[in-house]
Design an enzyme around this catalytic site. Structure first.
Site, PDB file in Angstrom:
ATOM      1  N   GLU A  66       0.826  -1.205   0.000  1.00 28.65           N
ATOM      2  CA  GLU A  66       0.000   0.000   0.000  1.00 28.65           C
ATOM      3  C   GLU A  66       0.860   1.255   0.000  1.00 28.65           C
ATOM      4  O   GLU A  66       1.940   1.271   0.603  1.00 28.65           O
ATOM      5  CB  GLU A  66      -0.921   0.071   1.237  1.00 28.65           C
ATOM      6  CG  GLU A  66      -2.341  -0.341   0.993  1.00 28.65           C
ATOM      7  CD  GLU A  66      -2.542  -1.832   1.177  1.00 28.65           C
ATOM      8  OE1 GLU A  66      -3.582  -2.341   0.762  1.00 28.65           O
ATOM      9  OE2 GLU A  66      -1.627  -2.471   1.736  1.00 28.65           O
ATOM     10  N   THR A  67       0.364   2.270  -0.704  1.00 28.80           N
ATOM     11  CA  THR A  67       0.872   3.628  -0.577  1.00 28.80           C
ATOM     12  C   THR A  67      -0.283   4.500  -0.104  1.00 28.80           C
ATOM     13  O   THR A  67      -1.368   4.474  -0.692  1.00 28.80           O
ATOM     14  CB  THR A  67       1.431   4.159  -1.906  1.00 28.80           C
ATOM     15  OG1 THR A  67       2.545   3.342  -2.318  1.00 28.80           O
ATOM     16  CG2 THR A  67       1.897   5.604  -1.766  1.00 28.80           C
TER      17      THR A  67
END
Length: 261
Positions: free
Chosen positions: A44-45
């Protein structure tokens, strides 16, 4: 833009789950945020913008935006309290899953998240073929949760990702009662272009209610049994789940999204 990578639910770097965190003055186009997440190639970002008393927070995997992510929320809270609102002991986030709160408890960051309501589903041959072991139980909410016979099976599982993709549910969680921990879990997300999530906060919003009922206790210490590993200190509060863990900064730098040619 300023960019950080934080190992969440970790005692030191190279443990837990690394998340990218981008602190923005204003929102970027969705397509650009998706490209950044693909370029980072982390599970995830997170992207966050201050809106009044709270921060708007969005999470992108390499395969698309998700509605809930625990480790990237913890990582964002760590970045904001360390570099933006230094020393803040409580942060509010507006997300696709409603308002989320992160509170500091010493060196722990405690996430207040919604619990998923699990529905029992029949154990199928497809689940067994995907996981490599036949589950003793199966439960469905956003994700599919398969309970295995023992911790060894969870740790040794080598799921067939093509078969996992064909199962119902966004992610697949394999979980069992632990010996040194209340439960051990591994999480797989090939539908989001993530083979195995090193530590999955939203997954524990599935498994904590399950193990809380099974074990007859509200407070659990959970272990994500991925190669990197991570420990979560959990409390079942009914419709909400409290997940606490530590975080460690791996890197800080800059992204130049304007250099697109």
């Amino acid at each position: 833009m300023r960019y950080y990578v934080v190992d969440a639910f970790a005692e030191k770097v190279f443990e837990g789950n690394p998340a990218g965190v981008c602190v923005l003055d204003s929102w970027l186009p969705d397509g650009l945020m998706q490209n950044i997440a693909m370029e980072n190639n982390l599970s995830e970002t997170a992207f966050t913008v201050k809106e009044g008393e709270a921060y708007r927070l969005r999470w992108f995997t390499p395969g698309g935006e998700v509605d809930l992510c625990g480790h990237a929320t913890l990582a964002t809270a760590y970045v904001l309290s360390s570099f933006v609102e230094t020393g803040a002991d409580r942060l509010l986030f507006e997300t696709l899953s409603g308002r989320l709160t992160v509170s500091r408890r010493g060196d722990l960051y405690e996430l207040d998240f919604p619990a998923y309501t699990l529905t029992p589903v029949p154990v199928t041959g497809a689940m067994e073929e995907a996981a490599g072991f036949r589950p003793t139980e199966a439960w469905m909410a956003r994700d599919l949760v398969c309970v295995l016979e023992d911790e060894r099976q969870v740790r040794e599982a080598a799921p067939d990702m093509a078969r996992v993709t064909a199962l119902d549910g966004l992610l697949l969680h394999l979980t069992a009662r632990g010996k040194d921990y209340d439960c051990v879990t591994r999480s797989f997300a090939p539908k989001m272009n993530v083979q195995e999530d090193p530590v999955c906060g939203s997954g524990h919003c599935h498994v904590v209610p399950l193990w809380s009922r099974k074990l007859g206790k509200k407070e659990l210490v959970a272990r994500q049994a991925s190669r990197r590993g991570g420990t979560l200190f959990c409390r079942d509060c009914g419709e909400r789940i409290l997940l606490a863990g530590r975080a460690v900064l791996y890197s800080a730098g800059e992204i130049y999204p304007g250099n697109q040619g």
